[in-house]
Write a protein that holds these residues in place. Sequence first.
Motif, PDB file in Angstrom:
ATOM      1  N   THR A  85      12.110  80.292 183.729  1.00 35.69           N
ATOM      2  CA  THR A  85      10.761  80.502 184.339  1.00 35.69           C
ATOM      3  C   THR A  85      10.815  81.218 185.726  1.00 35.69           C
ATOM      4  O   THR A  85      11.689  80.769 186.528  1.00 35.69           O
ATOM      5  N   ILE A  86      10.232  82.096 185.861  1.00 29.88           N
ATOM      6  CA  ILE A  86       9.821  82.717 187.127  1.00 29.88           C
ATOM      7  C   ILE A  86       8.294  82.269 187.657  1.00 29.88           C
ATOM      8  O   ILE A  86       7.311  82.546 186.818  1.00 29.88           O
ATOM      9  N   TYR A  87       8.339  81.556 189.002  1.00 33.47           N
ATOM     10  CA  TYR A  87       6.979  80.881 189.254  1.00 33.47           C
ATOM     11  C   TYR A  87       6.548  81.680 190.614  1.00 33.47           C
ATOM     12  O   TYR A  87       7.278  81.596 191.584  1.00 33.47           O
ATOM     13  N   VAL A  88       5.598  82.461 190.673  1.00 39.43           N
ATOM     14  CA  VAL A  88       5.107  83.196 192.016  1.00 39.43           C
ATOM     15  C   VAL A  88       4.023  82.034 192.488  1.00 39.43           C
ATOM     16  O   VAL A  88       3.158  81.685 191.878  1.00 39.43           O
ATOM     17  N   THR A  89       4.296  82.016 193.945  1.00 36.98           N
ATOM     18  CA  THR A  89       3.254  81.158 194.750  1.00 36.98           C
ATOM     19  C   THR A  89       3.458  81.786 196.173  1.00 36.98           C
ATOM     20  O   THR A  89       4.205  82.268 196.628  1.00 36.98           O
ATOM     21  N   HIS A  90       2.073  81.523 196.621  1.00 38.65           N
ATOM     22  CA  HIS A  90       1.948  81.590 198.174  1.00 38.65           C
ATOM     23  C   HIS A  90       2.121  80.477 198.796  1.00 38.65           C
ATOM     24  O   HIS A  90       2.343  80.232 200.165  1.00 38.65           O
ATOM     25  N   ASP A  91       2.108  79.229 198.273  1.00 39.59           N
ATOM     26  CA  ASP A  91       2.158  77.832 198.655  1.00 39.59           C
ATOM     27  C   ASP A  91       3.786  77.400 198.930  1.00 39.59           C
ATOM     28  O   ASP A  91       4.307  76.930 197.940  1.00 39.59           O
ATOM     29  N   GLN A  92       4.227  77.337 200.163  1.00 39.04           N
ATOM     30  CA  GLN A  92       5.567  77.059 200.238  1.00 39.04           C
ATOM     31  C   GLN A  92       5.919  75.359 199.740  1.00 39.04           C
ATOM     32  O   GLN A  92       7.096  74.990 199.572  1.00 39.04           O
ATOM     33  N   THR A  93       4.829  74.591 199.782  1.00 37.59           N
ATOM     34  CA  THR A  93       4.637  73.104 199.327  1.00 37.59           C
ATOM     35  C   THR A  93       5.111  73.096 197.789  1.00 37.59           C
ATOM     36  O   THR A  93       5.914  72.385 197.316  1.00 37.59           O
ATOM     37  N   GLU A  94       4.378  74.103 197.153  1.00 34.61           N
ATOM     38  CA  GLU A  94       4.727  74.212 195.507  1.00 34.61           C
ATOM     39  C   GLU A  94       6.061  74.881 195.473  1.00 34.61           C
ATOM     40  O   GLU A  94       6.807  74.179 194.581  1.00 34.61           O
ATOM     41  N   ALA A  95       6.530  75.319 196.349  1.00 34.81           N
ATOM     42  CA  ALA A  95       7.862  76.050 195.914  1.00 34.81           C
ATOM     43  C   ALA A  95       8.984  74.959 196.271  1.00 34.81           C
ATOM     44  O   ALA A  95       9.933  74.930 195.536  1.00 34.81           O
ATOM     45  N   MET A  96       8.788  74.336 197.201  1.00 29.57           N
ATOM     46  CA  MET A  96       9.826  73.141 197.761  1.00 29.57           C
ATOM     47  C   MET A  96       9.764  72.264 196.741  1.00 29.57           C
ATOM     48  O   MET A  96      10.987  71.478 196.434  1.00 29.57           O
ATOM     49  N   THR A  97       8.656  71.572 196.281  1.00 27.06           N
ATOM     50  CA  THR A  97       8.652  70.676 195.091  1.00 27.06           C
ATOM     51  C   THR A  97       9.111  71.113 193.662  1.00 27.06           C
ATOM     52  O   THR A  97       9.480  70.249 192.966  1.00 27.06           O
ATOM     53  N   LEU A  98       8.711  72.391 193.397  1.00 25.12           N
ATOM     54  CA  LEU A  98       8.914  72.802 191.983  1.00 25.12           C
ATOM     55  C   LEU A  98      10.251  73.223 191.640  1.00 25.12           C
ATOM     56  O   LEU A  98      10.888  73.202 190.643  1.00 25.12           O
ATOM     57  N   GLY A  99      10.543  74.389 192.534  1.00 26.11           N
ATOM     58  CA  GLY A  99      12.101  75.028 192.258  1.00 26.11           C
ATOM     59  C   GLY A  99      13.269  74.760 192.126  1.00 26.11           C
ATOM     60  O   GLY A  99      13.597  73.522 192.739  1.00 26.11           O
ATOM     61  N   ASP A 100      14.090  75.040 191.125  1.00 28.27           N
ATOM     62  CA  ASP A 100      15.574  74.733 191.262  1.00 28.27           C
ATOM     63  C   ASP A 100      16.135  75.578 192.374  1.00 28.27           C
ATOM     64  O   ASP A 100      16.946  75.132 193.232  1.00 28.27           O
ATOM     65  N   ARG A 101      15.504  76.830 192.492  1.00 30.11           N
ATOM     66  CA  ARG A 101      15.812  77.864 193.595  1.00 30.11           C
ATOM     67  C   ARG A 101      14.646  78.472 194.059  1.00 30.11           C
ATOM     68  O   ARG A 101      13.626  78.758 193.492  1.00 30.11           O
ATOM     69  N   ILE A 102      14.725  79.069 195.466  1.00 34.11           N
ATOM     70  CA  ILE A 102      13.610  79.572 195.716  1.00 34.11           C
ATOM     71  C   ILE A 102      14.092  81.002 196.342  1.00 34.11           C
ATOM     72  O   ILE A 102      15.009  81.127 197.148  1.00 34.11           O
ATOM     73  N   ALA A 103      13.436  82.089 196.021  1.00 32.78           N
ATOM     74  CA  ALA A 103      13.703  83.276 196.767  1.00 32.78           C
ATOM     75  C   ALA A 103      12.311  83.844 197.701  1.00 32.78           C
ATOM     76  O   ALA A 103      11.292  83.847 197.213  1.00 32.78           O
ATOM     77  N   VAL A 104      12.623  83.766 199.025  1.00 28.00           N
ATOM     78  CA  VAL A 104      11.574  84.038 199.824  1.00 28.00           C
ATOM     79  C   VAL A 104      11.728  85.582 200.139  1.00 28.00           C
ATOM     80  O   VAL A 104      12.532  86.277 200.433  1.00 28.00           O
ATOM     81  N   MET A 105      10.436  86.074 200.063  1.00 29.55           N
ATOM     82  CA  MET A 105      10.143  87.572 200.043  1.00 29.55           C
ATOM     83  C   MET A 105       9.445  87.870 201.422  1.00 29.55           C
ATOM     84  O   MET A 105       8.559  87.160 201.854  1.00 29.55           O
ATOM     85  N   ARG A 106       9.402  89.043 201.830  1.00 28.14           N
ATOM     86  CA  ARG A 106       8.872  89.309 202.872  1.00 28.14           C
ATOM     87  C   ARG A 106       8.726  91.121 202.886  1.00 28.14           C
ATOM     88  O   ARG A 106       9.746  91.655 203.055  1.00 28.14           O
ATOM     89  N   ALA A 107       7.687  91.743 202.957  1.00 25.29           N
ATOM     90  CA  ALA A 107       7.401  93.059 202.870  1.00 25.29           C
ATOM     91  C   ALA A 107       8.285  93.882 201.821  1.00 25.29           C
ATOM     92  O   ALA A 107       8.908  94.759 202.264  1.00 25.29           O
ATOM     93  N   GLY A 108       8.337  93.227 200.804  1.00 27.81           N
ATOM     94  CA  GLY A 108       8.976  93.882 199.493  1.00 27.81           C
ATOM     95  C   GLY A 108      10.616  93.582 199.370  1.00 27.81           C
ATOM     96  O   GLY A 108      11.296  94.067 198.717  1.00 27.81           O
ATOM     97  N   ILE A 109      11.060  92.811 200.575  1.00 31.50           N
ATOM     98  CA  ILE A 109      12.489  92.645 200.798  1.00 31.50           C
ATOM     99  C   ILE A 109      12.879  91.255 200.425  1.00 31.50           C
ATOM    100  O   ILE A 109      12.224  90.323 201.092  1.00 31.50           O
ATOM    101  N   LEU A 110      13.812  90.721 199.764  1.00 30.76           N
ATOM    102  CA  LEU A 110      14.401  89.359 199.550  1.00 30.76           C
ATOM    103  C   LEU A 110      15.095  89.060 200.796  1.00 30.76           C
ATOM    104  O   LEU A 110      15.931  89.760 201.362  1.00 30.76           O
ATOM    105  N   GLN A 111      14.477  87.987 201.345  1.00 32.44           N
ATOM    106  CA  GLN A 111      14.972  87.271 202.740  1.00 32.44           C
ATOM    107  C   GLN A 111      16.186  86.476 202.633  1.00 32.44           C
ATOM    108  O   GLN A 111      17.168  86.447 203.189  1.00 32.44           O
ATOM    109  N   GLN A 112      16.129  85.448 201.615  1.00 33.33           N
ATOM    110  CA  GLN A 112      16.759  84.567 201.493  1.00 33.33           C
ATOM    111  C   GLN A 112      16.608  83.748 199.966  1.00 33.33           C
ATOM    112  O   GLN A 112      15.479  83.508 199.526  1.00 33.33           O
TER     113      GLN A 112
END
Length: 429
Positions: A188-215
């Motif tokens: 599953t790939i899950y897109v969200t703007h909400d970092q709380t959703e990201a922290m509670t749902l994901g096995d891993r998180i990919a943080v993006m900024r301006a089209g570039i993967l940050q971490q």
Amino acid sequence: MAEIEFDDITKRYPDGFEAVKHFNLDVPDGELMILVGPSGCGKSTALRMVAGLEDISDGELKIGGQVVNEKAPKDRDIAMVFQNYALYPHMTVRENMGFALKLAKVPQAEIDQKVNEAAKILDLEQHLERKPANLSGGQRQRVAMGRAIVRNPSAFLMDEPLSNLDAKLRVQMRTEISRIQHDLHTTTIYVTHDQTEAMTLGDRIAVMRAGILQQVGQPTELYNNPTNLFVAGFIGSPSMNFLPGELDGDQLHLPIGTVRIPDSVRRQLDSGPGGGRSGIVAGIRPEDFEDASLISDRSRGHTFRAKIDVLEAMGSEYFAYFVVESEGVSSTELEELAQDAGAADLPHSHEGSQVVARLDAASRVREHEEAELWFNVDHLHLFDVESGRTLLGDGAGPDVARQPAAAGQQPASEPTGGASPAGEAPTTG
């Protein structure tokens, strides 16, 4: 089930604008990967490329080991859940859930079996003969998920599926999605703007900024060891406080006082790019502050006094806001975060920088009164003023782990870039 691989993916529009830039990410079979970032960071564009709704300008996209760049959406064996549900109003729940199978000319008996199984998983059995107009927002979202589940796809793609729900329902649906994904074990790939959703749902998180993967990493790794100012400010609620600092040997001069750098932080500073620098940005999470009167051993931290401007009682804790005399921190990354949070146009104090502290419910601090506060120096984060990168080793932060909303450990990746649009996708299949 299928592994999804982004290999140096770029999305370039006809006018030359790059919405996603050299994107590399491997989503293993069965993982729930979260793409998170501010509006316009490219996360929905990346998802749409997996779905086949956006052409890929450069690079290769693989699903289950096969390159799918030229495959039509219907041939990719994926199912997508959208923000707007996209249910047919004239059809019943049963008909909506089974519609894709009907189009594929699946026998009616098999359709009924799969719909009934999905309805049981989603607790929709009593609603199968109802129309969408007679359902609540949460029930409609479950129907949209059911329509995806019945197809038994190799991968689920979810584009901000909870953003139309109220806060309480979002929490309930987060739990449901996590449970269902765990039970089905579908990539599953899950897109969200909400970092709380990201922290509670994901096995891993990919943080993006301006089209570039940050971490990329598990939730606790991004929380404890952010690779740059952007990730540090985006992950965590309330967000990390940033103060200008001056390094002087084993001492760090901050607007709230001079502190001795702990050995654990010193070792990471020496092993990273921080050696020899003086001006830096210090990051302190709100939860690393406490009412000094509640700390029995203050030796691992620094005590200071501040006048509390606003005190928010949350029941289980307090949020205490105060201002420290400081010129503030100037950074394009932090300015972008402020704009995304809607705080860029708010009036700011001319006296200095606002700081928020998360205090225990037993705290006796009072609004408009001076209080003695303490913060844990073991959890200091140090960043370069110019690049925004962490100064604490190879993408690592303080080595004293804390537990945010979810747990884990992980690797770092690449920083920084321009701006990008992320559109909302139409329905597939």
